[in-house]
Structures are given as C-alpha cells and as structure tokens.
Scaffold this motif. Structure first.
Motif, PDB file in Angstrom:
ATOM      1  N   MET A 250       0.936  -1.084  -0.095  1.00 26.61           N
ATOM      2  CA  MET A 250      -0.128   0.144   0.047  1.00 26.61           C
ATOM      3  C   MET A 250       1.198   1.335  -0.301  1.00 26.61           C
ATOM      4  O   MET A 250       0.720   1.971  -0.766  1.00 26.61           O
ATOM      5  N   TYR A 251       2.039   1.243   0.882  1.00 30.84           N
ATOM      6  CA  TYR A 251       2.539   1.858   0.827  1.00 30.84           C
ATOM      7  C   TYR A 251       3.701   2.420  -1.009  1.00 30.84           C
ATOM      8  O   TYR A 251       3.004   3.640  -1.133  1.00 30.84           O
ATOM      9  N   TYR A 252       4.136   2.363  -1.103  1.00 27.51           N
ATOM     10  CA  TYR A 252       4.621   1.662  -2.312  1.00 27.51           C
ATOM     11  C   TYR A 252       3.438   2.140  -3.451  1.00 27.51           C
ATOM     12  O   TYR A 252       3.981   2.844  -4.645  1.00 27.51           O
ATOM     13  N   ILE A 253       3.088   1.554  -3.570  1.00 29.92           N
ATOM     14  CA  ILE A 253       1.250   1.927  -4.534  1.00 29.92           C
ATOM     15  C   ILE A 253       1.265   3.538  -4.398  1.00 29.92           C
ATOM     16  O   ILE A 253       1.093   4.197  -5.715  1.00 29.92           O
ATOM     17  N   GLU A 254       1.262   4.181  -2.860  1.00 34.15           N
ATOM     18  CA  GLU A 254       0.659   5.478  -3.358  1.00 34.15           C
ATOM     19  C   GLU A 254       1.900   6.094  -3.414  1.00 34.15           C
ATOM     20  O   GLU A 254       2.270   6.884  -4.027  1.00 34.15           O
ATOM     21  N   GLN A 255       2.843   6.106  -2.904  1.00 33.01           N
ATOM     22  CA  GLN A 255       4.381   6.821  -3.209  1.00 33.01           C
ATOM     23  C   GLN A 255       4.788   7.105  -4.428  1.00 33.01           C
ATOM     24  O   GLN A 255       5.780   7.479  -4.994  1.00 33.01           O
ATOM     25  N   GLY A 256       5.140   5.658  -4.767  1.00 35.76           N
ATOM     26  CA  GLY A 256       5.954   4.999  -6.125  1.00 35.76           C
ATOM     27  C   GLY A 256       5.025   5.588  -7.259  1.00 35.76           C
ATOM     28  O   GLY A 256       4.908   6.067  -7.685  1.00 35.76           O
ATOM     29  N   LEU A 257       3.922   5.030  -7.000  1.00 35.46           N
ATOM     30  CA  LEU A 257       2.220   5.210  -8.424  1.00 35.46           C
ATOM     31  C   LEU A 257       1.750   6.553  -8.156  1.00 35.46           C
ATOM     32  O   LEU A 257       1.351   7.023  -8.845  1.00 35.46           O
ATOM     33  N   ASN A 258       1.956   6.885  -6.983  1.00 29.72           N
ATOM     34  CA  ASN A 258       0.582   8.191  -7.144  1.00 29.72           C
ATOM     35  C   ASN A 258      -0.266   7.945  -7.147  1.00 29.72           C
ATOM     36  O   ASN A 258      -1.433   9.057  -7.321  1.00 29.72           O
ATOM     37  N   MET A 259      -0.666   7.093  -6.530  1.00 26.39           N
ATOM     38  CA  MET A 259      -2.245   5.871  -7.123  1.00 26.39           C
ATOM     39  C   MET A 259      -3.104   5.836  -5.245  1.00 26.39           C
ATOM     40  O   MET A 259      -2.833   4.552  -5.223  1.00 26.39           O
ATOM     41  N   LYS A 260      -3.279   6.756  -4.891  1.00 22.25           N
ATOM     42  CA  LYS A 260      -3.612   6.013  -3.410  1.00 22.25           C
ATOM     43  C   LYS A 260      -4.882   5.505  -3.347  1.00 22.25           C
ATOM     44  O   LYS A 260      -4.804   4.450  -2.801  1.00 22.25           O
ATOM     45  N   TRP A 261      -5.628   5.939  -4.526  1.00 27.15           N
ATOM     46  CA  TRP A 261      -7.260   4.887  -4.497  1.00 27.15           C
ATOM     47  C   TRP A 261      -6.761   3.368  -4.417  1.00 27.15           C
ATOM     48  O   TRP A 261      -6.912   2.532  -4.010  1.00 27.15           O
ATOM     49  N   VAL A 262      -5.644   3.035  -5.354  1.00 22.23           N
ATOM     50  CA  VAL A 262      -5.660   1.706  -5.933  1.00 22.23           C
ATOM     51  C   VAL A 262      -5.023   1.046  -4.438  1.00 22.23           C
ATOM     52  O   VAL A 262      -4.553   0.274  -4.147  1.00 22.23           O
ATOM     53  N   ALA A 263      -3.985   2.213  -2.818  1.00 18.18           N
ATOM     54  CA  ALA A 263      -2.892   1.626  -1.978  1.00 18.18           C
ATOM     55  C   ALA A 263      -4.423   1.066  -1.045  1.00 18.18           C
ATOM     56  O   ALA A 263      -4.640   0.948  -0.555  1.00 18.18           O
ATOM     57  N   ILE A 264      -5.510   1.920  -1.056  1.00 21.61           N
ATOM     58  CA  ILE A 264      -6.576   1.913  -0.104  1.00 21.61           C
ATOM     59  C   ILE A 264      -7.433   0.570  -0.574  1.00 21.61           C
ATOM     60  O   ILE A 264      -7.322  -0.105   0.132  1.00 21.61           O
ATOM     61  N   LEU A 265      -7.532   0.549  -1.755  1.00 20.28           N
ATOM     62  CA  LEU A 265      -8.448  -0.896  -2.497  1.00 20.28           C
ATOM     63  C   LEU A 265      -7.438  -2.381  -2.213  1.00 20.28           C
ATOM     64  O   LEU A 265      -7.941  -3.216  -1.156  1.00 20.28           O
ATOM     65  N   PHE A 266      -5.970  -1.477  -2.666  1.00 20.69           N
ATOM     66  CA  PHE A 266      -5.016  -3.135  -1.581  1.00 20.69           C
ATOM     67  C   PHE A 266      -5.605  -3.780  -0.658  1.00 20.69           C
ATOM     68  O   PHE A 266      -5.222  -4.762  -0.125  1.00 20.69           O
ATOM     69  N   SER A 267      -5.378  -2.485   0.420  1.00 20.62           N
ATOM     70  CA  SER A 267      -5.056  -2.396   1.971  1.00 20.62           C
ATOM     71  C   SER A 267      -6.747  -3.108   2.318  1.00 20.62           C
ATOM     72  O   SER A 267      -7.098  -4.220   2.874  1.00 20.62           O
ATOM     73  N   LEU A 268      -7.830  -2.533   1.954  1.00 25.49           N
ATOM     74  CA  LEU A 268      -8.750  -3.020   1.938  1.00 25.49           C
ATOM     75  C   LEU A 268      -9.787  -4.931   1.520  1.00 25.49           C
ATOM     76  O   LEU A 268      -9.536  -5.592   2.330  1.00 25.49           O
ATOM     77  N   LEU A 269      -9.003  -5.115   0.441  1.00 24.66           N
ATOM     78  CA  LEU A 269      -8.610  -7.284   0.119  1.00 24.66           C
ATOM     79  C   LEU A 269      -8.059  -6.986   1.129  1.00 24.66           C
ATOM     80  O   LEU A 269      -7.823  -8.527   1.037  1.00 24.66           O
ATOM     81  N   MET A 270      -6.327  -6.652   1.372  1.00 25.49           N
ATOM     82  CA  MET A 270      -5.634  -7.446   2.403  1.00 25.49           C
ATOM     83  C   MET A 270      -6.029  -7.628   3.397  1.00 25.49           C
ATOM     84  O   MET A 270      -6.451  -8.640   3.913  1.00 25.49           O
ATOM     85  N   MET A 271      -7.349  -6.820   4.023  1.00 26.09           N
ATOM     86  CA  MET A 271      -8.083  -7.559   5.453  1.00 26.09           C
ATOM     87  C   MET A 271      -8.957  -8.359   5.281  1.00 26.09           C
ATOM     88  O   MET A 271      -9.099  -9.053   5.996  1.00 26.09           O
ATOM     89  N   ILE A 272      -9.748  -8.427   3.655  1.00 20.92           N
ATOM     90  CA  ILE A 272      -9.848  -9.915   3.682  1.00 20.92           C
ATOM     91  C   ILE A 272      -9.523 -10.574   3.746  1.00 20.92           C
ATOM     92  O   ILE A 272      -9.814 -12.097   3.949  1.00 20.92           O
ATOM     93  N   THR A 273      -8.522 -10.848   2.912  1.00 21.95           N
ATOM     94  CA  THR A 273      -6.885 -11.779   2.783  1.00 21.95           C
ATOM     95  C   THR A 273      -7.213 -12.371   3.659  1.00 21.95           C
ATOM     96  O   THR A 273      -6.968 -13.785   4.102  1.00 21.95           O
ATOM     97  N   ALA A 274      -6.498 -11.394   4.717  1.00 23.92           N
ATOM     98  CA  ALA A 274      -6.380 -11.951   6.500  1.00 23.92           C
ATOM     99  C   ALA A 274      -7.110 -12.768   6.346  1.00 23.92           C
ATOM    100  O   ALA A 274      -7.135 -14.289   7.354  1.00 23.92           O
ATOM    101  N   ILE A 275      -8.149 -12.295   6.998  1.00 23.58           N
ATOM    102  CA  ILE A 275      -9.525 -12.736   7.199  1.00 23.58           C
ATOM    103  C   ILE A 275     -10.197 -14.538   6.366  1.00 23.58           C
ATOM    104  O   ILE A 275      -9.783 -15.434   7.047  1.00 23.58           O
ATOM    105  N   GLY A 276      -9.847 -14.477   5.580  1.00 28.28           N
ATOM    106  CA  GLY A 276     -10.536 -15.234   4.301  1.00 28.28           C
ATOM    107  C   GLY A 276      -9.077 -16.599   4.076  1.00 28.28           C
ATOM    108  O   GLY A 276      -9.539 -17.129   3.798  1.00 28.28           O
ATOM    109  N   SER A 277      -8.304 -16.074   3.578  1.00 30.71           N
ATOM    110  CA  SER A 277      -7.069 -16.891   3.356  1.00 30.71           C
ATOM    111  C   SER A 277      -6.437 -17.451   4.782  1.00 30.71           C
ATOM    112  O   SER A 277      -5.734 -18.746   5.597  1.00 30.71           O
ATOM    113  N   GLY A 278      -5.630 -16.450   6.047  1.00 29.07           N
ATOM    114  CA  GLY A 278      -4.770 -16.556   7.161  1.00 29.07           C
ATOM    115  C   GLY A 278      -5.332 -16.712   7.901  1.00 29.07           C
ATOM    116  O   GLY A 278      -4.926 -17.725   9.015  1.00 29.07           O
ATOM    117  N   ASN A 279      -6.736 -17.316   8.436  1.00 27.86           N
ATOM    118  CA  ASN A 279      -7.210 -17.250   9.196  1.00 27.86           C
ATOM    119  C   ASN A 279      -7.973 -18.748   9.105  1.00 27.86           C
ATOM    120  O   ASN A 279      -8.022 -19.424   9.942  1.00 27.86           O
TER     121      ASN A 279
END
Length: 567
Positions: A147-176
């Motif tokens: 999320m940090y290199y997407i925001e700062q490297g690509l200057n795409m905050k909304w994609v970083a937020i999208l990734f973070s939301l998906l990671m929150m779901i993935t942590a539960i659906g995959s790692g949990n």
C-alpha cells in the motif's frame, strides 16, 4: 425447522457454486497463472536471476552479518523472516499440498515448484520495495507493505486503499479461516476434541498474542518455527525411509504427466493438464504467497539498513516453504500411496453428488480398470468437461441406513463412494425416503462410507501408514496446530497494518476483535467452502500488487545495480 435446515443447505451450495464460478474467472482462468508466473519470469531476466545470485547473501544476513550501525526497525532480519515464514508455512504445506494432489494429481507438484522458483524473484522485488517505502506511525511503530509503494511510488492513493481493503479480507479468508478449519478437523479426527472447543481455546490464545503487536508476534514466531520444523521433518523422514523404494517412482509420477495431466489410478479418477496447472499454481501461491503482497508487510519491520538486503532474506522464504517443506509433504503422500486409496470418512455434502446409473472403478488383476468407459466418463465429469454422466433427481429409499436403489452412484471427494451408511441427525440408522435434486440430498442426514480423502486428513493418513501407525496422524495434528496457528498470528498483523493504513491505529483493535471472532466461527464451517473463499481472495489481492511491481521495475533495477556497485 426442517425447512430452515434445507434452506441453509441450499444457500451454502449456492454460495459455494458462486465462489467456484468466481474462482474460475480468477485463479482458475489462464490469465492469472500467466500474470503470476509471468511477473516472476520477467523480473528473473530483468534483474539477472537474483534468486540464484543473492541466495547465499540471504543466509549471511539472516545469520546476523549485516550493517547494524544506523538501522531502524522493530525486528531483526531473522525475526522478520520467521514472522513471514509463520504466515506462509501453514495449512498450505500440509493440507494444501494434499489438496493439490487430490485435485490435480502428482503433476500439480511440478507447477508448485515452478511457481516457487520464479516466486523467489517476485518476493525479492516486493519485499525490497516495501522496506524502502516503509513509514513510522505516530505511535512509533514501523508500517510498510504494498500500500505504501503503491501510494508513494505510483502516486495512486485509491489503489493503495483498494489493496489494503482486499488485504484485510484476505487475512481473514486466507490466513485465518482455513487455518483453524484444518486444525479443528484434525484435532477432532485424531484426539476427538470438539471443533468448537478448539476454536474457542485457540481463539483466546490468538487474541492474547496479537494484542502485543509485531514484537510479541515476532518473538512467538521465532520460537514456533524451529520447533514445528523439527517435529514435522522428523516424522516425514521416518515415513520416507520406510517407503524409500517408492521415492523415485514418486518423482516419476510428478514429471511423467506434466503436460498431459494425471491419469486415473486406484480410486483417483484422473486430472487434466489444466487442472494440474491451475491447482499447482494456486497451491504454490497460497503456500509461499509470492506476489500476494502479504509477507512484505512483515519484512518491512526489519532493522536492515539496506532494503535490497532484506529482499535477499525474503528469497529464502519460497525456497524453504515450497521447495523444501511442500516437497517433503508431497513425497510422503505419493510414496505412501494413500492418495489413491479410500478410507472411512464422514461425507461432506459439498463434496458429495449422486449420479444416475451404476459406475464402477473395479480393477483387474493387472491393475487395469474392468470398465474403462466408466472411468473415462467420470473423469470428464469431475473435470467439468462434457460427459454422458447425469446428476440424479428424484427419491431414494433407505432401509436401516442402506440405500436400496441400485440405479445410482454416489460420488464423494471425487471418487466412487463405497460401504455407505446413512444416519439421522440423532445418530440412529435412517429408514425412509431421501429427496434428491440435481445430485444433492435435501434432508439433514449423516452419511458415512469409504472414499478418497483430501486436505490435512490425507496427509495424516500418509503419516499413519507403517511404523508410525496412529502416532503419525497425531504427529500431523500437532504439526498442523503449530503451523496453522502461527499462520493465523502473522496474518492478523498483515490485516491490522492494512487497517491502520486506512483507518489509523484506532481501527486496529476493532479489526483484531473481528479477526478472532471469524477464527472461532471457521472452526465449524464446511471445509470446501472455506478453501474456495481462500482461492478467490488470494487472487483478488494479488492483482494490484503484481501490476504495481511491474510499473516500478526501473526503480527496482536501479536499487539492485546501486547495491551491487557499492558492494
């Protein structure tokens, strides 16, 4: 009440079918494996085969030989690696490998290896970038990740937020959820521990650990990883020593049908090339997480000064996870022969279907099938190809737990079921009529019999053969407990760092509490549904991360060249 039960069964079937459809258009389609492996192949050539060039450097840094003069962070390189390893080494190494063989045959293991070899490069890239773009939060903690290199490297905050939301779901659906689901299943099978009790007890322990943040998580992980490695490898070596004559044939089975798919053998009905590729890549990704963007969150906390050096450490992760641990599991399963054998088991309604007509997998003395046409048609059916097989709809008569009708075949766990016994919900032998629609039984009954088994249960059966006996299954249960529980610990950190990115530190405690509740609930949810959830969310979260890596390719190459020139 019966109507309510039927509605829940219908809903779960519909939900599971939706997940299968979604997965078919994500990881099950041609483009996702191409994107995943293609990214690793591209960076392997673009960066000059870093997984081989820097492999030794990774071991050097893990051993403590790195610049500590101005390094900042919360964990040592070894602690960061073991935290990431605890997130990667889990049910994918025990249940996931078995699942890959069960669905894709031995050839699926080859594609797991390919995914790991090129995944070593992908991991190197994502961890290096995550470490470079990490940040220090207001409470003094280190936070990093895609999320940090997407925001700062690509200057795409909304994609970083999208990734973070998906990671929150993935942590539960995959790692949990898959972790506790497999733990509860094996603990119930081997030690008769109620699934809900397992979920409640480990859920409480999980909460105690994750509330301490990355330092407590890293401390626990650095102790669990060596212990579980010794336990698991010790048992595996005993099984392999006992079946040493089958090790070479097992390798032959893996390589012989890589581009043709795995042929039917024993109770195994075969798998196409597409299935071997799909499940090998899917299980490889699920196991080593390369390109998924999860473990860079753990590596970002490392005290290494040079980001490229932490990237070198991460190269070891897919190697240990997939090339070593997954291969050991695969050889134990294949050399023991259990992947083609039927065992007494309780049937899962999701994995069971009733077909019109009588089919047989009876074999001749030479091992060939008496009715090869039956096997060919069933192979097409389980591979979702056009076949003459039809699903049964109508009524079935049952007397004292036995099916009276001879005009149908029960398929469970992708095999022809045998010695079927049907009981009512109160465990009494069932007598009466069962209503079947499109191969699925409407009534709430307990069905037991012999069929192939999959996931962690298959691995437990492999360890239980020969000299280890029942102790082998218990050894797998203990190893799985340690593997999977450590995975759930690490993945909560991935989820809470993603939560902190979007909602700030105030949202982390709410996420942790919800994470533990899902952990407890998954102990009693159907296994197949849980795994299908994992397939879907893993693919979704990987896509924005892989695209970001490619966009930042020139910056990554510059970092590598500068490091090589400096050293």
């Amino acid at each position: 009440r019966l109507n309510g039960i039927c509605k829940r069964v219908i809903f779960m079937d519909a939900f599971n079918n939706f997940l299968i459809l979604l997965d078919g258009n994500l990881s099950g389609s041609w483009w996702f494996p191409a994107l995943l492996i293609g990214t690793g192949i591209f960076f392997t050539f673009y960066l000059g085969f870093p997984q081989f060039r820097f492999f030794g450097n990774g071991w050097r840094i893990v051993s403590g030989k790195y610049d500590k003069s101005e390094s900042k962070g919360e964990t040592t390189p070894f602690e960061a690696l073991t935290t990431a390893m605890s997130g990667a080494v889990g049910t994918g190494n025990i249940g996931g490998v078995a699942l890959a063989i069960w669905t894709g045959g031995p050839a699926a293991i080859f594609w797991m290896w390919i995914t790991a070899i090129f995944g070593m490069t992908t991991k190197f890239v994502e961890v290096t970038l995550a470490h470079k773009y990490r940040t220090t939060l207001s409470d003094g903690s280190i936070s990093g990740g895609p999320m940090y290199y997407i925001e700062q490297g690509l200057n795409m905050k909304w994609v970083a937020i999208l990734f973070s939301l998906l990671m929150m779901i993935t942590a539960i659906g995959s790692g949990n959820m898959p972790q506790i689901n497999n733990i509860a299943l094996v603990m119930n099978t081997e030690f008769a521990v109620p699934k809900l009790f397992t979920g409640l007890f480990l859920g409480a322990l999980l909460w105690i650990i994750i509330i301490g943040g990355i330092q407590r998580i890293a401390s626990v992980a650095s102790k669990i990883i060596p212990i579980m490695g010794i336990i698991y490898f010790g048992g595996a070596l005993i099984v392999l020593a006992e079946n040493y004559q089958n090790i070479i044939p097992s390798f032959n089975a893996i390589f012989a049908q890589v581009f043709t798919g795995s042929a039917a053998v024993g109770g195994f009905l075969g798998a196409s090339f597409a299935m071997s590729l799909k499940y090998g890549v899917a299980r490889g990704l699920y196991s080593n997480e390369a390109g998924q963007g999860s473990s860079p969150i753990a590596h970002a906390s490392s005290k290494t000064e040079k980001s490229v050096e932490q990237g070198m450490v991460s190269i070891l992760e897919p190697f240990i996870d997939t090339i070593v641990v997954c291969s050991i599991t695969a050889l134990v399963i294949l050399s023991s022969g259990v992947w083609t054998q039927k065992f007494d088991t309780t049937f899962s309604k999701t994995d069971m279907v009733i077909l019109e007509g009588v089919y047989s997998d009876e074999k001749n003395v030479d091992g060939s099938y008496v009715y090869p046409d039956h096997i060919n048609e069933l192979t097409k059916y389980v591979q979702s190809m056009d076949s003459d097989v039809n699903e049964f709809s109508g009524s079935l008569s049952v007397q004292d737990g036995k099916l009276i009708s001879n005009e149908m075949t029960v398929i469970h766990s992708r095999s022809i079921a045998e010695d079927i016994v049907i009981s009512s919900a109160d465990a009494e032998l069932f007598s009466g009529i069962l209503n079947v629609k499109n191969g699925k039984i409407s009534e709430q009954v307990i069905i037991e019999g012999k069929s192939l088994v999959s996931s962690a249960e298959l691995t437990a059966k492999a360890f239980s053969q020969g000299i280890l006996g029942d102790f082998g299954g218990k050894l797998v249960a203990v190893a799985l407990l340690l593997f999977a529980f450590s995975t759930a610990i690490a993945w909560c950190y991935y989820g809470d760092r993603s939560t902190a990115y979007i909602f700030g530190e105030r949202g982390v405690i709410w996420y942790r509490n919800f994470y533990v509740l899902c952990f407890i609930a998954a102990a009693v949810i159907d296994t197949t549904v849980v795994w299908n959830i994992a397939y879907v969310v893993v693919a979704l979260v990987s896509i924005p991360n892989l695209i970001a890596l490619f966009v930042l390719r020139k910056e990554m190459r510059e970092q590598v060249l500068n490091y090589v020139d400096e050293k």
